[in-house]
Design a protein around this motif. Structure first.
Motif, PDB file in Angstrom:
ATOM      1  N   TYR A  14    -114.859 -18.743  40.921  1.00 38.22           N
ATOM      2  CA  TYR A  14    -113.552 -18.335  41.450  1.00 38.22           C
ATOM      3  C   TYR A  14    -112.335 -19.325  39.818  1.00 38.22           C
ATOM      4  CZ  TYR A  14    -110.344 -22.603  41.707  1.00 38.22           C
ATOM      5  OH  TYR A  14    -110.035 -23.462  42.103  1.00 38.22           O
ATOM      6  N   ILE A  15    -112.058 -17.479  39.001  1.00 38.28           N
ATOM      7  CA  ILE A  15    -110.772 -17.473  39.009  1.00 38.28           C
ATOM      8  C   ILE A  15    -109.851 -16.945  38.894  1.00 38.28           C
ATOM      9  CG2 ILE A  15    -112.321 -17.313  36.306  1.00 38.28           C
ATOM     10  CD1 ILE A  15    -111.271 -14.277  36.537  1.00 38.28           C
ATOM     11  N   SER A  16    -108.719 -17.542  38.637  1.00 42.17           N
ATOM     12  CA  SER A  16    -107.135 -17.177  38.790  1.00 42.17           C
ATOM     13  C   SER A  16    -106.284 -17.060  37.890  1.00 42.17           C
ATOM     14  CB  SER A  16    -106.398 -18.273  39.265  1.00 42.17           C
ATOM     15  OG  SER A  16    -106.328 -19.667  39.638  1.00 42.17           O
ATOM     16  N   SER A  17    -105.396 -16.082  37.783  1.00 40.97           N
ATOM     17  CA  SER A  17    -104.493 -15.606  36.764  1.00 40.97           C
ATOM     18  C   SER A  17    -102.921 -15.621  37.581  1.00 40.97           C
ATOM     19  CB  SER A  17    -104.969 -14.479  36.017  1.00 40.97           C
ATOM     20  OG  SER A  17    -103.696 -14.417  35.391  1.00 40.97           O
ATOM     21  N   THR A  18    -101.321 -16.336  36.810  1.00 40.88           N
ATOM     22  CA  THR A  18    -100.924 -16.097  37.660  1.00 40.88           C
ATOM     23  C   THR A  18     -99.564 -15.878  36.112  1.00 40.88           C
ATOM     24  OG1 THR A  18    -101.226 -17.959  39.007  1.00 40.88           O
ATOM     25  CG2 THR A  18     -98.641 -16.724  38.860  1.00 40.88           C
ATOM     26  N   ILE A  19     -98.737 -14.871  37.324  1.00 42.00           N
ATOM     27  CA  ILE A  19     -97.802 -13.812  35.508  1.00 42.00           C
ATOM     28  C   ILE A  19     -96.518 -14.582  36.752  1.00 42.00           C
ATOM     29  CG2 ILE A  19     -99.624 -12.345  34.701  1.00 42.00           C
ATOM     30  CD1 ILE A  19     -98.091 -10.286  36.250  1.00 42.00           C
ATOM     31  N   ASP A  20     -95.220 -14.167  35.651  1.00 41.31           N
ATOM     32  CA  ASP A  20     -94.167 -14.621  36.201  1.00 41.31           C
ATOM     33  C   ASP A  20     -93.556 -13.537  35.449  1.00 41.31           C
ATOM     34  OD1 ASP A  20     -94.099 -17.229  36.063  1.00 41.31           O
ATOM     35  OD2 ASP A  20     -93.684 -17.325  34.419  1.00 41.31           O
ATOM     36  N   VAL A  21     -92.803 -13.006  37.489  1.00 44.52           N
ATOM     37  CA  VAL A  21     -92.317 -11.193  37.529  1.00 44.52           C
ATOM     38  C   VAL A  21     -90.588 -11.179  37.744  1.00 44.52           C
ATOM     39  CG1 VAL A  21     -92.353  -8.996  38.696  1.00 44.52           C
ATOM     40  CG2 VAL A  21     -94.714 -10.035  38.539  1.00 44.52           C
ATOM     41  N   PRO A  22     -90.297 -10.408  37.091  1.00 46.19           N
ATOM     42  CA  PRO A  22     -89.141 -11.222  37.282  1.00 46.19           C
ATOM     43  C   PRO A  22     -88.457 -10.146  38.429  1.00 46.19           C
ATOM     44  CG  PRO A  22     -88.840  -9.561  34.999  1.00 46.19           C
ATOM     45  CD  PRO A  22     -90.402  -9.825  35.250  1.00 46.19           C
ATOM     46  N   VAL A  23     -87.151 -10.236  38.588  1.00 46.84           N
ATOM     47  CA  VAL A  23     -87.000  -9.811  40.050  1.00 46.84           C
ATOM     48  C   VAL A  23     -85.139  -9.570  39.869  1.00 46.84           C
ATOM     49  CG1 VAL A  23     -85.989 -10.227  42.588  1.00 46.84           C
ATOM     50  CG2 VAL A  23     -88.199 -10.902  41.257  1.00 46.84           C
ATOM     51  N   ALA A  24     -84.842  -8.367  39.720  1.00 51.87           N
ATOM     52  CA  ALA A  24     -83.355  -7.842  39.266  1.00 51.87           C
ATOM     53  C   ALA A  24     -82.929  -8.416  39.835  1.00 51.87           C
ATOM     54  CB  ALA A  24     -83.487  -6.248  39.907  1.00 51.87           C
ATOM     55  N   THR A  25     -82.215  -8.239  41.818  1.00 50.27           N
ATOM     56  CA  THR A  25     -81.406  -9.099  42.227  1.00 50.27           C
ATOM     57  C   THR A  25     -82.652 -10.614  43.060  1.00 50.27           C
ATOM     58  OG1 THR A  25     -80.320  -7.253  42.455  1.00 50.27           O
ATOM     59  CG2 THR A  25     -79.290  -9.351  43.849  1.00 50.27           C
ATOM     60  N   ALA A  26     -81.356 -11.763  42.943  1.00 51.72           N
ATOM     61  CA  ALA A  26     -81.906 -13.068  43.760  1.00 51.72           C
ATOM     62  C   ALA A  26     -81.915 -13.049  45.426  1.00 51.72           C
ATOM     63  CB  ALA A  26     -81.745 -14.071  43.482  1.00 51.72           C
ATOM     64  N   ASN A  27     -82.482 -13.065  46.498  1.00 56.49           N
ATOM     65  CA  ASN A  27     -82.710 -13.330  47.506  1.00 56.49           C
ATOM     66  C   ASN A  27     -82.227 -11.759  48.039  1.00 56.49           C
ATOM     67  OD1 ASN A  27     -82.453 -16.168  48.050  1.00 56.49           O
ATOM     68  ND2 ASN A  27     -80.817 -16.006  46.962  1.00 56.49           N
ATOM     69  N   ASP A  28     -82.911 -11.175  47.721  1.00 60.46           N
ATOM     70  CA  ASP A  28     -82.718  -9.224  47.597  1.00 60.46           C
ATOM     71  C   ASP A  28     -84.216  -8.703  47.950  1.00 60.46           C
ATOM     72  OD1 ASP A  28     -82.847  -6.706  48.602  1.00 60.46           O
ATOM     73  OD2 ASP A  28     -81.233  -6.587  46.439  1.00 60.46           O
ATOM     74  N   PRO A  29     -84.640  -8.930  49.854  1.00 59.47           N
ATOM     75  CA  PRO A  29     -86.280  -8.532  50.225  1.00 59.47           C
ATOM     76  C   PRO A  29     -86.515  -7.638  49.366  1.00 59.47           C
ATOM     77  CG  PRO A  29     -84.812  -9.128  51.619  1.00 59.47           C
ATOM     78  CD  PRO A  29     -83.560  -9.345  50.602  1.00 59.47           C
ATOM     79  N   GLN A  30     -84.916  -6.289  49.544  1.00 64.03           N
ATOM     80  CA  GLN A  30     -85.661  -5.190  48.694  1.00 64.03           C
ATOM     81  C   GLN A  30     -86.349  -4.691  47.368  1.00 64.03           C
ATOM     82  OE1 GLN A  30     -85.718  -1.670  50.034  1.00 64.03           O
ATOM     83  NE2 GLN A  30     -86.769  -1.212  48.294  1.00 64.03           N
ATOM     84  N   ALA A  31     -84.998  -5.490  46.863  1.00 62.43           N
ATOM     85  CA  ALA A  31     -85.544  -5.778  45.017  1.00 62.43           C
ATOM     86  C   ALA A  31     -87.197  -6.477  45.087  1.00 62.43           C
ATOM     87  CB  ALA A  31     -84.498  -6.846  44.069  1.00 62.43           C
ATOM     88  N   TYR A  32     -87.420  -7.154  46.048  1.00 62.84           N
ATOM     89  CA  TYR A  32     -88.463  -8.564  45.899  1.00 62.84           C
ATOM     90  C   TYR A  32     -89.772  -7.220  46.134  1.00 62.84           C
ATOM     91  CZ  TYR A  32     -86.944 -13.058  45.276  1.00 62.84           C
ATOM     92  OH  TYR A  32     -86.701 -14.107  45.105  1.00 62.84           O
ATOM     93  N   GLY A  33     -89.522  -6.088  46.713  1.00 64.23           N
ATOM     94  CA  GLY A  33     -90.378  -5.214  47.363  1.00 64.23           C
ATOM     95  C   GLY A  33     -90.520  -4.605  46.187  1.00 64.23           C
TER      96      GLY A  33
END
Length: 78
Positions: A14-33
């Motif tokens: 296997y190979i894997s890749s991880t990227i950081d994705v900025p979230v507009a508002t912390a602790n906000d499920p809608q923002a994460y979605g």
């Protein structure tokens, strides 16, 4: 938030890749979605799923697959 993609071959390699994705508002499920669903600058739309799958399935070795993943990440970084 981090997003990890794992490509697993039937051989167990296997190979894997991880990227950081900025979230507009912390602790906000809608923002994460929204972050997971949409890419505001449209970078993810530069290659279709079908095109990316074709690139992946064309790889004959793990080295080719890793090179393909590196190229895909480079396209996203531009």
């Amino acid at each position: 938030m981090s997003l990890e993609t794992v490509l697993l071959h039937k051989s167990g390699e296997y190979i894997s890749s991880t990227i950081d994705v900025p979230v507009a508002t912390a602790n906000d499920p809608q923002a994460y979605g929204s972050t997971l669903t949409y890419d505001d600058d449209g970078k993810s739309a530069t290659v279709t799923v079908e095109d990316r799958c074709s690139e992946i399935f064309a790889c004959q070795t793990i080295d080719e697959l890793q090179g393909s993943e590196h190229e895909a990440q480079h396209r996203l970084a531009q």
